[in-house]
Design a protein around this motif. Structure first.
Motif, PDB file in Angstrom:
ATOM      1  N   ALA A  52       0.841  -1.193   0.000  1.00 56.21           N
ATOM      2  CA  ALA A  52       0.000   0.000   0.000  1.00 56.21           C
ATOM      3  C   ALA A  52       0.880   1.248   0.000  1.00 56.21           C
ATOM      4  O   ALA A  52       2.111   1.169   0.080  1.00 56.21           O
ATOM      5  N   THR A  53       0.233   2.406  -0.076  1.00 53.35           N
ATOM      6  CA  THR A  53       0.918   3.696   0.033  1.00 53.35           C
ATOM      7  C   THR A  53       0.248   4.494   1.150  1.00 53.35           C
ATOM      8  O   THR A  53      -0.839   4.136   1.636  1.00 53.35           O
ATOM      9  N   LEU A  54       0.856   5.604   1.510  1.00 54.47           N
ATOM     10  CA  LEU A  54       0.290   6.431   2.583  1.00 54.47           C
ATOM     11  C   LEU A  54      -1.130   6.890   2.255  1.00 54.47           C
ATOM     12  O   LEU A  54      -1.983   6.982   3.143  1.00 54.47           O
ATOM     13  N   ASN A  55      -1.397   7.176   0.991  1.00 57.21           N
ATOM     14  CA  ASN A  55      -2.734   7.645   0.624  1.00 57.21           C
ATOM     15  C   ASN A  55      -3.814   6.612   0.905  1.00 57.21           C
ATOM     16  O   ASN A  55      -4.981   6.958   1.108  1.00 57.21           O
ATOM     17  N   ASP A  56      -3.430   5.330   0.935  1.00 57.89           N
ATOM     18  CA  ASP A  56      -4.400   4.263   1.197  1.00 57.89           C
ATOM     19  C   ASP A  56      -4.847   4.215   2.660  1.00 57.89           C
ATOM     20  O   ASP A  56      -5.817   3.520   2.991  1.00 57.89           O
ATOM     21  N   ILE A  57      -4.154   4.945   3.512  1.00 61.84           N
ATOM     22  CA  ILE A  57      -4.436   4.883   4.953  1.00 61.84           C
ATOM     23  C   ILE A  57      -5.827   5.395   5.302  1.00 61.84           C
ATOM     24  O   ILE A  57      -6.335   5.128   6.395  1.00 61.84           O
ATOM     25  N   VAL A  58      -6.472   6.076   4.363  1.00 59.02           N
ATOM     26  CA  VAL A  58      -7.857   6.516   4.606  1.00 59.02           C
ATOM     27  C   VAL A  58      -8.769   5.329   4.893  1.00 59.02           C
ATOM     28  O   VAL A  58      -9.828   5.487   5.518  1.00 59.02           O
ATOM     29  N   ASN A  59      -8.347   4.131   4.471  1.00 62.74           N
ATOM     30  CA  ASN A  59      -9.156   2.926   4.674  1.00 62.74           C
ATOM     31  C   ASN A  59      -8.776   2.156   5.939  1.00 62.74           C
ATOM     32  O   ASN A  59      -9.337   1.087   6.197  1.00 62.74           O
ATOM     33  N   ALA A  60      -7.853   2.683   6.731  1.00 67.53           N
ATOM     34  CA  ALA A  60      -7.306   1.933   7.862  1.00 67.53           C
ATOM     35  C   ALA A  60      -8.203   1.982   9.090  1.00 67.53           C
ATOM     36  O   ALA A  60      -8.829   3.004   9.383  1.00 67.53           O
ATOM     37  N   HIS A  61      -8.238   0.859   9.808  1.00 68.35           N
ATOM     38  CA  HIS A  61      -8.824   0.824  11.145  1.00 68.35           C
ATOM     39  C   HIS A  61      -7.734   1.025  12.201  1.00 68.35           C
ATOM     40  O   HIS A  61      -7.975   1.627  13.243  1.00 68.35           O
ATOM     41  N   ILE A  62      -6.558   0.481  11.917  1.00 64.61           N
ATOM     42  CA  ILE A  62      -5.392   0.660  12.788  1.00 64.61           C
ATOM     43  C   ILE A  62      -4.177   0.925  11.907  1.00 64.61           C
ATOM     44  O   ILE A  62      -3.987   0.276  10.873  1.00 64.61           O
TER      45      ILE A  62
END
Length: 283
Positions: A52-62
């Protein structure tokens, strides 16, 4: 807890990922790392499920951040900018004051928990990751009161099933104490290795004559300079204080030898033997 993002898939990040996946098989683990080879290796080893990339972190729970501490200072505010209001962000570096300051005024400061799991080896990279590395180890949490309570509960549940002990400290105390029990140990190991390598030019002599005592003492000199140089920089003031005390003790020991004060040498070592009682049970 469905999507967990590991930023930095080396020894610590990879070991956390292994534990989380072992204990929660249904989650999806995403890896983020500036080293593409590390990402590919983590994928091949099954440490992560996807890159993944940092921009994908919008989908993170943790989000678990395990990168050099100087990079954490810059990256953590970016991560907090991206995450949802219900996302837990944890960072696991060996210094805490500068990192806590970097996020203290962020609008999503309540999403962040500053942690330091006291565990590791001298090795680095995804291949160094170990399942169960943190079992029975201490995890220091700083400024827990600044983390949203429901996210505290989520984090503590994870640490509990990983088998970790919890201690709470403020960042200043953490950095002062860790300078003595961790950072000084690494400097001593690096400098002992340097001293021997400069004196013993023949590498075969070092290999043949080095006993287990030398090998265990310089073990930490195998540690990554990429990780440890930023640690020494961020905790410079505390480390200089510990070095002054350490150097004074070395000078006193040297004086005892020079003056044939071997009764004092014996007493010093005998008094220091008490350390085995303090450290009893630590591997």
């Amino acid at each position: 807890m469905k999507n967990v993002y590991i930023v930095g898939v080396g020894l610590i990040g990879g070991s956390i990922a292994k534990d989380i996946k072992h204990l929660n098989p249904d989650i999806t683990l995403f890896g983020i790392d500036k080293n593409e080879a590390h990402l590919n290796q983590a994928l091949d080893l099954g440490i992560i499920d996807n890159k993944a990339t940092l921009n994908d972190i919008v989908n993170a729970h943790i989000v678990i951040v395990s990168i050099p501490v100087d990079a954490s200072v810059n990256v953590l505010p970016q991560i907090l900018d991206l995450v949802s209001d219900d996302t837990l962000v944890m960072e696991s570096g060996s210094t805490k004051l500068d990192i806590c300051k970097a996020v203290e005024n962020h609008p999503k400061r309540r999403n962040f928990m500053a942690t330091h799991p006291i565990a590791g080896t001298e090795f680095s990279g995804p291949s160094a990751a170990i399942q169960g590395l943190f079992k029975g180890k201490t995890n220091i949490i700083c400024e827990v009161e600044k983390t949203a309570f429901k996210l505290q509960e989520m984090a503590l549940a994870i640490f509990n099933i990983m088998g970790m002990r919890i201690r709470y400290m403020n960042p200043e105390s953490h950095d002062k104490h860790i300078a003595y029990v961790s950072h000084l140990s690494h400097i001593s190991s690096f400098m002992l290795g340097k001293t021997v390598m400069e004196k013993e030019k023949n590498e075969r002599d070092i290999f043949d004559m080095a006993g287990s005592g030398f090998a265990s003492t310089v073990r930490l000199a195998k540690s990554s300079p990429d990780m440890w140089t930023p640690i020494f920089k961020q905790n410079k003031t505390n480390i200089i204080e510990t070095l002054d005390e350490y150097i004074n003790n070395l000078e006193r020991f040297k004086t005892c030898l020079e003056t044939n004060a071997f009764e004092d040498v014996y007493k010093e070592m005998n008094d220091i033997n008490h350390i085995k009682d303090i450290l009893n049970g630590i591997e």
